[in-house]
Design an enzyme around this catalytic site. Structure first.
Site, mmCIF file in Angstrom:
data_model
loop_
_atom_site.group_PDB
_atom_site.id
_atom_site.type_symbol
_atom_site.label_atom_id
_atom_site.label_comp_id
_atom_site.label_asym_id
_atom_site.label_seq_id
_atom_site.Cartn_x
_atom_site.Cartn_y
_atom_site.Cartn_z
ATOM 1 C CE LYS A 10 -4.086 -2.269 2.117
ATOM 2 N NZ LYS A 10 -5.303 -2.260 2.272
ATOM 3 N NE ARG A 29 -6.665 -9.284 0.564
ATOM 4 C CZ ARG A 29 -7.124 -8.006 -0.502
ATOM 5 N NH1 ARG A 29 -5.955 -7.063 0.206
ATOM 6 N NH2 ARG A 29 -7.360 -7.929 -1.582
#
Length: 266
Positions: free
Chosen positions: A211, A244
């Site tokens: 991210k 994840r």
């Protein structure tokens, strides 16, 4: 030492996801990549047919189902544990009918009011993420008094809603929603305070992989996998039940090092 968190391998069957859009958008390539991730140690494959990157536009629900159905069908037939990443009740219903084990809803039931009812009637685990709006507006909603306190408070409302809908406590996970209506500072604060989310009493899924807040560790998203693996270990130390990730191998190896550090105990 806490048990090793489950490793959810990210499988974006989309043309526009932020780090790997288009790489696995054909069923054959997606299925093969999922098998590679399982061989690398993934416990669950998280299949998503709609990008939720910042600024992404929604797609037609029929298109989402068209993308995920053949992939889920093949993975379940292989005996692979599948998580379906969707905000839509109809797509969740399809996944449930096909045999998924998890419904991973980044909106925590806020995007589609029918979602909680669909999940409550099925033998699946529901992951409710902290969410403050669609991808095209969420960056404008990154305002908090104290981000950890506010996220905990807002997640409690989603927990209450899930339980009111009939979702059993043992079938509910939560996710702090890193990157969703959060600045980099917010994301780091939530990770530092992860134990406060764990203290809510529900398994916590951490989705930091590649991210934007990891940009100091890699200009390109794929260059952030090492930082992601380190966050996976630190999240495990704070009690996360799942991580994840895009690069399964790096995270699995990092968690193996953690296990060896603590004397091989699981």
């Amino acid at each position: 030492m806490a048990n090793r968190p489950l490793v959810f391998g990210v499988l974006n069957v989309t043309p526009d996801s932020f780090s790997d859009g288009g790489r696995w958008d054909s069923p054959d390539s997606a299925i093969e990549h999922a098998r590679v991730m399982v061989s690398a140690g993934a416990d669950v494959i998280d299949v998503g047919g709609e990008s939720t990157r910042p600024g992404a536009a929604r797609i037609d629900d029929g298109e989402e189902r068209r993308r995920v159905e053949p992939v889920i069908r093949a993975l379940v037939a292989d005996g692979i544990s599948v998580s379906l990443d969707t905000m839509r009740a109809d797509t969740a219903r399809l996944g449930i009918d096909l045999g998924v084990d998890y419904v991973n809803d980044v909106s925590g039931g806020l995007s589609d009011p029918a979602m909680l009812g669909v999940v409550s009637g099925a033998d699946v685990t529901y992951v409710a993420m902290h969410w403050r709006g669609e991808s095209d507006v969420m960056d404008g909603n990154a305002t908090y008094g104290d981000v950890t306190r506010d996220v905990v408070t807002e997640l409690r409302t989603r927990i209450d809603a899930a339980q009111d809908a009939g979702i059993a406590p043992g079938k509910l996970w939560i996710d702090p929603g890193l990157g969703f209506a959060k600045t980099a500072d917010h994301n780091w604060q939530l990770l530092r305070d992860l134990d406060q989310l764990v203290a809510l009493g529900y398994p916590v899924l951490v989705g930091a992989s590649r991210k934007r807040f990891l940009a100091p560790f890699g200009e390109n998203p794929a260059d952030r996998d090492q930082a992601t693996a380190i966050i996976s270990v630190l999240s495990a130390e704070s009690g996360a039940a799942g991580v994840r990730v895009h690069d399964v191998s790096l995270t699995v190896d990092a968690l193996r090092v953690r296990r060896a550090w603590w004397g091989g105990a699981e």
